[in-house]
Each structure stands twice: as C-alpha cells, then as structure tokens.
Enzyme design. Sequence first.
Site, PDB file in Angstrom:
ATOM      1  N   GLU A  76      -9.846  11.102  -4.447  1.00 54.07           N
ATOM      2  CA  GLU A  76      -8.803  11.018  -3.600  1.00 54.07           C
ATOM      3  C   GLU A  76      -7.685  10.111  -4.257  1.00 54.07           C
ATOM      4  O   GLU A  76      -7.881   8.990  -4.591  1.00 54.07           O
ATOM      5  CB  GLU A  76      -9.272  10.323  -2.251  1.00 54.07           C
ATOM      6  CG  GLU A  76      -8.131  10.107  -1.243  1.00 54.07           C
ATOM      7  CD  GLU A  76      -8.415   9.896   0.192  1.00 54.07           C
ATOM      8  OE1 GLU A  76      -9.208  10.791   0.889  1.00 54.07           O
ATOM      9  OE2 GLU A  76      -8.416   8.898   0.626  1.00 54.07           O
TER      10      GLU A  76
ATOM     11  N   TRP B 184     -11.509   7.682   9.879  1.00 56.36           N
ATOM     12  CA  TRP B 184     -11.650   6.095   9.583  1.00 56.36           C
ATOM     13  C   TRP B 184     -10.731   5.539  10.743  1.00 56.36           C
ATOM     14  O   TRP B 184      -9.768   5.419  10.964  1.00 56.36           O
ATOM     15  CB  TRP B 184     -10.981   5.994   8.202  1.00 56.36           C
ATOM     16  CG  TRP B 184     -11.266   4.383   7.729  1.00 56.36           C
ATOM     17  CD1 TRP B 184     -12.292   3.858   6.791  1.00 56.36           C
ATOM     18  CD2 TRP B 184     -10.352   3.415   7.892  1.00 56.36           C
ATOM     19  NE1 TRP B 184     -11.962   2.634   6.856  1.00 56.36           N
ATOM     20  CE2 TRP B 184     -10.735   2.444   7.643  1.00 56.36           C
ATOM     21  CE3 TRP B 184      -9.217   3.301   8.798  1.00 56.36           C
ATOM     22  CZ2 TRP B 184     -10.312   1.138   7.183  1.00 56.36           C
ATOM     23  CZ3 TRP B 184      -8.461   2.092   8.495  1.00 56.36           C
ATOM     24  CH2 TRP B 184      -8.894   0.932   8.076  1.00 56.36           C
TER      25      TRP B 184
ATOM     26  N   GLN C  10     -16.759   7.005   1.681  1.00 57.04           N
ATOM     27  CA  GLN C  10     -15.616   6.428   0.629  1.00 57.04           C
ATOM     28  C   GLN C  10     -15.879   5.643  -0.340  1.00 57.04           C
ATOM     29  O   GLN C  10     -15.765   4.438   0.195  1.00 57.04           O
ATOM     30  CB  GLN C  10     -14.253   6.561   1.441  1.00 57.04           C
ATOM     31  CG  GLN C  10     -12.707   6.485   0.505  1.00 57.04           C
ATOM     32  CD  GLN C  10     -11.781   6.096   1.301  1.00 57.04           C
ATOM     33  OE1 GLN C  10     -11.690   4.888   1.716  1.00 57.04           O
ATOM     34  NE2 GLN C  10     -10.836   6.854   1.668  1.00 57.04           N
TER      35      GLN C  10
ATOM     36  N   LYS D  83      -2.820  10.447   7.157  1.00 56.46           N
ATOM     37  CA  LYS D  83      -2.695   9.236   7.846  1.00 56.46           C
ATOM     38  C   LYS D  83      -1.432   9.432   8.984  1.00 56.46           C
ATOM     39  O   LYS D  83      -0.397   9.805   8.641  1.00 56.46           O
ATOM     40  CB  LYS D  83      -2.447   8.008   7.253  1.00 56.46           C
ATOM     41  CG  LYS D  83      -3.352   7.784   6.168  1.00 56.46           C
ATOM     42  CD  LYS D  83      -3.556   6.199   5.802  1.00 56.46           C
ATOM     43  CE  LYS D  83      -4.640   5.906   5.194  1.00 56.46           C
ATOM     44  NZ  LYS D  83      -4.982   6.637   4.023  1.00 56.46           N
TER      45      LYS D  83
ATOM     46  N   ASP E  94     -12.068   6.979  -4.138  1.00 55.58           N
ATOM     47  CA  ASP E  94     -10.606   6.723  -3.745  1.00 55.58           C
ATOM     48  C   ASP E  94     -10.182   5.481  -4.572  1.00 55.58           C
ATOM     49  O   ASP E  94     -10.200   4.219  -4.306  1.00 55.58           O
ATOM     50  CB  ASP E  94     -10.582   6.331  -2.295  1.00 55.58           C
ATOM     51  CG  ASP E  94      -9.238   6.363  -1.993  1.00 55.58           C
ATOM     52  OD1 ASP E  94      -8.205   6.419  -2.837  1.00 55.58           O
ATOM     53  OD2 ASP E  94      -8.822   6.085  -0.717  1.00 55.58           O
TER      54      ASP E  94
ATOM     55  N   TYR F 115       0.927  -1.151  -0.005  1.00 54.28           N
ATOM     56  CA  TYR F 115       0.019   0.127  -0.046  1.00 54.28           C
ATOM     57  C   TYR F 115       0.852   1.167   0.170  1.00 54.28           C
ATOM     58  O   TYR F 115       0.752   2.115  -0.779  1.00 54.28           O
ATOM     59  CB  TYR F 115      -0.898  -0.123   1.236  1.00 54.28           C
ATOM     60  CG  TYR F 115      -1.700   1.299   1.285  1.00 54.28           C
ATOM     61  CD1 TYR F 115      -2.781   1.756   0.497  1.00 54.28           C
ATOM     62  CD2 TYR F 115      -1.580   2.127   2.467  1.00 54.28           C
ATOM     63  CE1 TYR F 115      -3.585   2.886   0.460  1.00 54.28           C
ATOM     64  CE2 TYR F 115      -2.353   3.298   2.744  1.00 54.28           C
ATOM     65  CZ  TYR F 115      -3.226   3.599   1.860  1.00 54.28           C
ATOM     66  OH  TYR F 115      -3.864   4.892   1.736  1.00 54.28           O
TER      67      TYR F 115
END
Length: 369
Positions: free
Chosen positions: A218, A320, A162, A265, A193, A56
């Site tokens: 996003e 989130w 999202q 994040k 996203d 990721y």
Amino acid sequence: MKITEVRVYQHQLDVLGGRYQMSISAVEKLDSTIVALVTDQGIIGYGEVTPLGSSYQPEHALGARAAINEMAPHLIGLDPRRTSLVYRVMDNVLNGHLYAKCAIDVACWDATGKDYDERLCDLLGGTEQDAVRSYYGVMPATAAKTAENAKLRQSEGYSRLQIKAGGRPLSADIEAVRAVAAVVDPATKLLVDPNRGWTGRDTIEFSTACRDIPLSIEQPCRTYSEHKALVGKLNHPLFLDESTTDVSTVIDAITDGIAQGFGMKLSRVGGITPLRAIRDICIHRGIPLTIDDTWGGDITAAATVHMGATVPDHIYEGTWIAQPYMSKSYGCITAPIRPMNGEIVIPTGPGLGVEPDLHSWGPPFATFS
Ligand code: 0XW
Ligand code: MG
C-alpha cells in the site's frame, strides 16, 4: 428541517504508549475537530475530522478549523437532509479542503438518520450484518518484535494485518515481513504499508525479494506518478492510500491500471457523500477497499463502520479505527466503538448511533448562528 446553529468543538486525543509511528511521520497526540449542526427540530448532527498530525497528508487541524469557519455561516438555513445540496453550497464557498467538508457532511448524514429514524448504514443502502471486519496496523520494529506483535493480533481475532514499513534500510523491512509470514496463519491477509517511505526501486526490490509471500503493498511511494511507473513491474497487488485524494483520482487510478485496491479514508475524500461514490465505483469495477479514516473518536469510527457495512464482502478489506491506539478520547454516552475478536459491532441507534457526553465536552470552540 433547517440548520439554526453550527457549533465547533475541539478535543485532544492521546496516543496509547505515547507514540504512533509510521515511516516518515509520527504522532503523539491528535487534535480533533467536531462539528455539531443544531436544527430547528431539536435534532443535532455530529461530524468529526482528525488529521494524523500535520505531515501525513497536506491536511492539518488548524486548517480544518479555518475552513469550517469559512463555510459555517453559509450553512445556516439549509436542510441537512439535502446532503448533495449542502455539499454544493460548501463547494461554492470554498474550493478543496475536503477534510473540513467531511465533518459537515457526516453531521448532515447523522441529522438525516436521526430525523428518518434510520441507521446511517441503512440510508447508504443497507446491510445484513451486525458487525464489520476490522484490521490491525503493526508498527515498525525488529523482525522478532514485528512477528510477535502480528501473532498477538492474529490471536485477538484480526484476519487482516497491515505491516508498517519504510524509514529504515529495506533489508529490515524484508526481514520483518518474512518473519511475520513465517508465524501467522496463511489465511491471515497481509498488506505492507510504507506510507510513502520507499522509492520506486525499493518497491520493485521488495516485491522481488518477497515474491513467494502472498501480500499486497500500500502506498509505497510519495506521488501518483511514481506508482504509475511501477505498473507491470511488481509481483504483488498495489493499493493506493494517500495519493487518492478525491473521487476523480480514484477513477484515474483504476483507468490507468495503477491500483488493484484502495486504503480509503473518509476525511481525505470529503465525507460520506464522496465516499459513497467511491464505494460504488469500486463495486462496479471489482476493486477491493478498506473504509478507514486518519484518526478520530467514536463519531469517526461510527461513520466508517456504517459505510464499511455496506461494502460487499468480496471487495471489503475491513475498517481500521483508532480506538485500540488511544489512551484518551472524548466522552460519549453510547457504548464505546471498538474491535472485539477482529470485528466492530455496528451502532444500533439512528444516524451514526453515537451520542456525545456534552457535560464532559466543555463549551464549543466557536459558534455560528
Ligand atoms: C493504518 N491507517 C489506516 C491509520 C493511519 O491513519 C494510517 C493509515 C494508513 O493505512 O496509512
Ligand atoms: Mg495506508
């Protein structure tokens, strides 16, 4: 107060339903690393880092532990309440590896709050709320299934959704987003996203095809430069997520006029100390942001909820947390942190307000003293 011992724990967090799918990556279980900073006052501060698998972001779990091993011996004897000084020591020992620094930084803030008998959100400037807004990420599926899931989440109280996209023909994404927009309450905020799964051309085509739908997009593309090339070509606001790797990139993305918002994040930017700076930059430039992390249990959830609670309402896009997507986390004595009616209650205890159930944790993976 002085740090006398650093303990590193490892936990496996299992994904509910077996799989969390994004456009170009998926995870089935998560490898979480928790840092416990033990002090000479008997106070222990906790911090966590849980990368979302190994593809990721450039971060991965083994990297987190290797970086923590490198820094841990240098923390002994430091006062965890001097959060900026501790950060300087970490930067002098190791260049980069912000995600590993996050776990240590959060643990310092937790210890500080416990020592001052203040909640983290109060140390960060304070809040008038008891709870923060959360949002839900709807995984990619057929148009009908995506719309059904979106409606369900709206009925659960989420006011922002999202919609994950990418990794399939663009027409399927357009169809799914149109189906969602047709069934949800128009007051529900939508954000699409693709998690780096689109090209610049896909992004322009999507934004043109959905120009009648109020939504934000996003992190559609892989690189910062690809997003820069989209300036002036979209009909929707662009949020950056994965590309904003630190405070400096956030400043660039605002100055270059690329980002109208951020999916932010905690671990990507290096913890509470840098995220506090990003929060303040966004306040001063009127840029909306979410306060999230890649994954994690109650320690990470608490850190993001406390920070989220200090973001002014008009730019706060919600927090989130991974709890609704997990079948197994690590044990805590304190009440589980989870969304209820689209909101997450702010823990009331000092620091993070989360107390681990050490009996269920087993011995630390590594100890430094
Ligand atoms: C939905 N999130 C906040 C959770 C996952 O870490 C991915 C992320 C995103 O927005 O990309
Ligand atoms: Mg994102």
